[in-house]
Design a protein around this motif. Structure first.
Motif, PDB file in Angstrom:
ATOM      1  N   ALA A  35       0.802  -1.210   0.000  1.00  0.00           N
ATOM      2  CA  ALA A  35       0.000   0.000   0.000  1.00  0.00           C
ATOM      3  C   ALA A  35       0.839   1.266   0.000  1.00  0.00           C
ATOM      4  N   HIS A  36       1.198   1.751   1.152  1.00  0.00           N
ATOM      5  CA  HIS A  36       1.865   3.040   1.284  1.00  0.00           C
ATOM      6  C   HIS A  36       3.241   3.008   0.646  1.00  0.00           C
ATOM      7  N   LYS A 110      13.697  15.341   4.253  1.00  0.00           N
ATOM      8  CA  LYS A 110      12.359  15.093   4.793  1.00  0.00           C
ATOM      9  C   LYS A 110      11.419  14.953   3.614  1.00  0.00           C
ATOM     10  N   TYR A 111      10.717  13.844   3.526  1.00  0.00           N
ATOM     11  CA  TYR A 111       9.818  13.668   2.388  1.00  0.00           C
ATOM     12  C   TYR A 111       8.391  13.373   2.821  1.00  0.00           C
ATOM     13  N   LYS A 112       7.464  13.912   2.037  1.00  0.00           N
ATOM     14  CA  LYS A 112       6.041  13.618   2.168  1.00  0.00           C
ATOM     15  C   LYS A 112       5.615  13.119   0.799  1.00  0.00           C
ATOM     16  N   VAL A 113       5.367  11.842   0.706  1.00  0.00           N
ATOM     17  CA  VAL A 113       5.149  11.220  -0.600  1.00  0.00           C
ATOM     18  C   VAL A 113       3.769  10.573  -0.666  1.00  0.00           C
ATOM     19  N   HIS A 119      -2.273   7.262  -0.469  1.00  0.00           N
ATOM     20  CA  HIS A 119      -1.862   7.371   0.933  1.00  0.00           C
ATOM     21  C   HIS A 119      -0.566   8.161   1.066  1.00  0.00           C
ATOM     22  N   LEU A 120      -0.500   8.952   2.120  1.00  0.00           N
ATOM     23  CA  LEU A 120       0.659   9.812   2.368  1.00  0.00           C
ATOM     24  C   LEU A 120       1.636   9.128   3.316  1.00  0.00           C
TER      25      LEU A 120
END
Ligand SMILES: [Cu+2]
Length: 133
Positions: A35-36, A110-113, A119-120
């Motif tokens: 999933a994520h 720093k990552y926000k993917v 889904h984050l």
């Protein structure tokens, strides 16, 4: 996730065998693996960042990623956040991160993917920049 719609045309015996196989597989895999977007490998491990030279870091995710919805920051000493440019790599799930020339020291990415499933995932990868020995 994990929707298991079986075609109605299947015979009862076959569909229950197939369902059993799917359930066994689903139980064997951790939820996150399907999933994520999770980083499975990074060029930071194999290729140190040189001092004073712009470089690219490659992150390898376990799933396809939505680049337009994802954000990556370079974090420097004193918790200074700087957005950095990202591009798709050669394959789905590969992300190229463009880092500016850096002085010796400790940094983090720093990552926000967003994964292809929407889904984050947020995480931080720390790294050190040092002259070659
Ligand atoms: Cu997910």
């Amino acid at each position: 996730m994990n929707s298991m719609r079986l075609p109605m045309i299947m015979t009862r015996a076959f569909s229950s065998a197939a369902l059993c196989a799917v359930l066994t597989l689903a139980a064997a895999l951790p939820e996150q693996a399907q999933a994520h977007a999770v980083v499975t490998e990074s060029s930071l491990r194999t290729t140190p960042i040189p001092v004073g030279k712009a470089t690219e870091v490659i992150l390898y995710f376990n799933s396809g990623i939505e680049l337009a919805l994802s954000r990556v920051y370079l974090v420097s000493a004193g918790d200074v956040y700087q957005p950095v440019e990202i591009n798709n790599g050669k394959k789905p799930g590969e992300m190229l991160i463009h880092l500016p020339a850096l002085a010796e020291g400790d940094y983090a990415i720093k990552y926000k993917v967003f994964a292809a499933d929407g889904h984050l995932t947020e995480d931080v990868l720390r790294f050190h920049v040092a002259p070659k020995r």
